[in-house]
Scaffold this active site. Structure first.
Site, short mmCIF file in Angstrom:
data_model
loop_
_atom_site.label_atom_id
_atom_site.label_comp_id
_atom_site.label_asym_id
_atom_site.label_seq_id
_atom_site.Cartn_x
_atom_site.Cartn_y
_atom_site.Cartn_z
N HIS A 66 1.56 9.08 2.42
CA HIS A 66 0.40 9.46 3.20
C HIS A 66 -0.20 10.61 2.81
CE1 HIS A 66 1.14 7.09 7.42
NE2 HIS A 66 1.96 6.66 6.25
N GLY A 72 -5.99 13.00 -1.72
CA GLY A 72 -4.95 13.39 -2.72
C GLY A 72 -3.84 14.14 -2.53
N ASP A 74 -2.18 16.93 -2.11
CA ASP A 74 -2.27 18.41 -1.83
C ASP A 74 -1.74 19.11 -0.90
OD1 ASP A 74 -3.86 17.47 0.15
OD2 ASP A 74 -5.72 18.11 -0.43
N SER A 76 -2.12 18.50 2.38
CA SER A 76 -2.93 18.45 3.49
C SER A 76 -2.29 17.83 4.61
CB SER A 76 -4.23 17.93 3.13
OG SER A 76 -3.96 16.53 2.99
N ASP A 244 14.45 -3.28 6.09
CA ASP A 244 15.17 -4.09 5.05
C ASP A 244 16.56 -4.40 6.01
OD1 ASP A 244 17.03 -5.10 3.38
OD2 ASP A 244 16.84 -3.69 1.92
N SER A 247 20.20 -4.33 3.50
CA SER A 247 20.87 -3.06 2.78
C SER A 247 19.78 -1.92 3.23
CB SER A 247 20.95 -3.19 1.20
OG SER A 247 19.84 -3.48 0.50
#
Length: 324
Positions: A66, A72, A74, A76, A244, A247
Site C-alpha cells: 500500500h 512510491g 516513501d 507516507s 488461502d 496453508s
C-alpha cells in the site's frame, strides 16, 4: 572551437548528471558505514513481534504494498491522520503492521551509531523481507537508500490501489503504471497465500453475484458454501478470514493451486486463472514452487524501487508517524 567547447561542457555535465543519478539509486549495503548492523537489528525486532502475533506477517507485507503504490515507497502510509490512512482502502490495514515498523525503528535507534540514520521507508522494506522469510518464503537482498516522504493525503489513495473486483485489464493497467509486468503482478498476488480479507470485500460473490445466479460461477461451489458459513448474512463486515484455505500461515505456492480449483477469494484473484492470458503463469507457479519464489523475489525488488526518494529528497524521520 566554440562548438567543441560547448560539446565538452555538455559531455561533462551529462557525465555529472549520470553519476549523480547512479549515486542516488538504491543499493544493498547502503548503511554499511553508518549503521552496519541494521539488517540484524530489524530482523530481531520483527521476529519478536512475529512471536507475539502471526498477523505481523500479512499486515507488514500489505503495508509495504500500500505504501509503494501511493506516492512510491516513501513511508507516507505511516504518517498519522490526516493522511493516506484516512482513505477507506487503507483503514483496513492491520495495526500490527504499523507496530512492526515502530518496534523495528525503536530497536535501530537504540544503537547510538544508527540513531536517525535509517529511514522508515527502508525499515519497512527490510521488515517486509523478514516476514516473508518467517512464514517460509524466500530470503532476498533488500536494496536500501530510500528517504521518507513529507506528504500524505487521503485524496492520493483514490484510484491508486487494486480493488477486489478488478479484471485482468484493470490489474495490468495499474501495475504497468509502476513498471510492473503481468508476471510481476501475478507473483505479488501470490502473497495472498498468507493474507486475510474482510467478509464485506467478497460477500457479493457468495450471496448476490447477479440476478441469474447468487454465487459467482467462477467460484468453487463447495468453497462458496464454506465461505457462507464463515461469513453469514448480516455478519460484521469487518470479520476477517484467511485468503488461502489450505496453508494460510505458510508462504508457499498453494495460492496458485487454489486458483486452479476455483478457490480464489477475490474476483481479482480468480481472474488470474479464468483469463486465458494469465492462466499459463498461474499453472507454472502452481507446478513449481521454485518458479514462484524466483518471480516473487524479482517482483518485490521492482516494487521496492517504485517512486523512491533518494539523495537529498525527503528526510530521515525521527518518528515514523510524523514529519520532522
Amino acid at each position: 572551437m566554440e562548438n567543441k567547447t560547448n560539446q565538452a561542457i555538455f559531455f561533462v555535465f551529462s557525465l555529472l548528471l549520470f553519476s549523480s543519478c547512479v549515486s542516488a539509486q538504491l543499493r544493498t549495503g547502503f548503511y554499511q558505514r553508518s549503521c552496519p548492523n541494521v539488517e540484524n537489528i530489524v530482523r530481531n525486532a520483527v521476529r519478536q513481534k512475529f512471536q507475539q502475533t502471526f498477523v505481523t506477517a500479512p499486515a507488514t507485507l500489505r503495508l509495504f504494498f500500500h505504501d509503494c503504490f501511493v506516492r512510491g515507497c516513501d513511508a507516507s502510509i505511516l504518517l498519522a491522520s490526516p493522511s493516506e490512512r484516512d482513505h477507506p482502502d487503507d483503514m483496513s490495514l492491520a495495526g500490527d503492521g504499523f507496530d512492526t515498523v515502530v518496534k523495528a525503528k525503536q530497536a535501530v535507534d537504540r544503537d547510538p551509531n544508527c540513531r536517525n540514520k535509517v529511514s522508515c521507508a527502508d525499515i519497512l522494506a527490510l521488515a517486509t523481507r523478514e516476514v516473508v522469510v518467517l512464514t517460509g518464503g524466500p530470503s532476498y537482498p533488500v536494496e536500501l537508500g530510500r528517504r521518507d516522504g513529507r506528504l500524505s493525503t487521503k485524496a492520493s489513495v483514490q484510484h491508486s490501489l487494486p480493488q477486489p473486483g478488478f479484471n485482468l485489464n484493470q490489474l495490468n493497467t495499474m501495475f504497468n503504471r509502476h513498471g510492473l509486468s503481468q508476471t510481476d503482478m501475478i507473483a505479488l498476488s501470490g502473497a495472498h497465500t498468507i493474507g486475510f480479507a474482510h467478509c464485506g470485500k467478497f460477500s457479493k460473490r457468495i450471496y448476490n453475484f447477479s440476478p441469474r445466479t447468487r454465487i459467482d460461477p467462477s467460484l468453487n461451489r463447495g468453497y462458496a458454501f464454506q465461505l457462507r458459513q464463515m461469513c453469514p448474512l448480516r455478519v460484521d463486515p469487518r470479520i476477517a478470514i484467511n485468503m488461502d484455505p489450505t496453508s494460510p500461515r505458510t508462504f508457499d505456492n498453494a495460492y496458485f493451486k487454489n486458483l486452479q480449483q476455483g478457490r480464489g477469494l477475490f474476483t481479482s484473484d480468480q481472474v488470474l486463472f479464468t483469463d486465458q492470458r494469465s492462466r499459463a503463469t498461474v499453472n507454472m507457479f502452481a507446478n513449481s514452487e521454485g518458479a514462484f519464489r524466483q518471480a516473487f523475489i524479482s517482483a518485490i525488488t521492482k516494487l521496492g524501487r517504485v517512486g523512491v526518494k533518494t539523495g537529498n529528497a525527503g528526510e530521515i524521520r525521527r518518528d515514523c508517524s510524523r514529519v520532522n
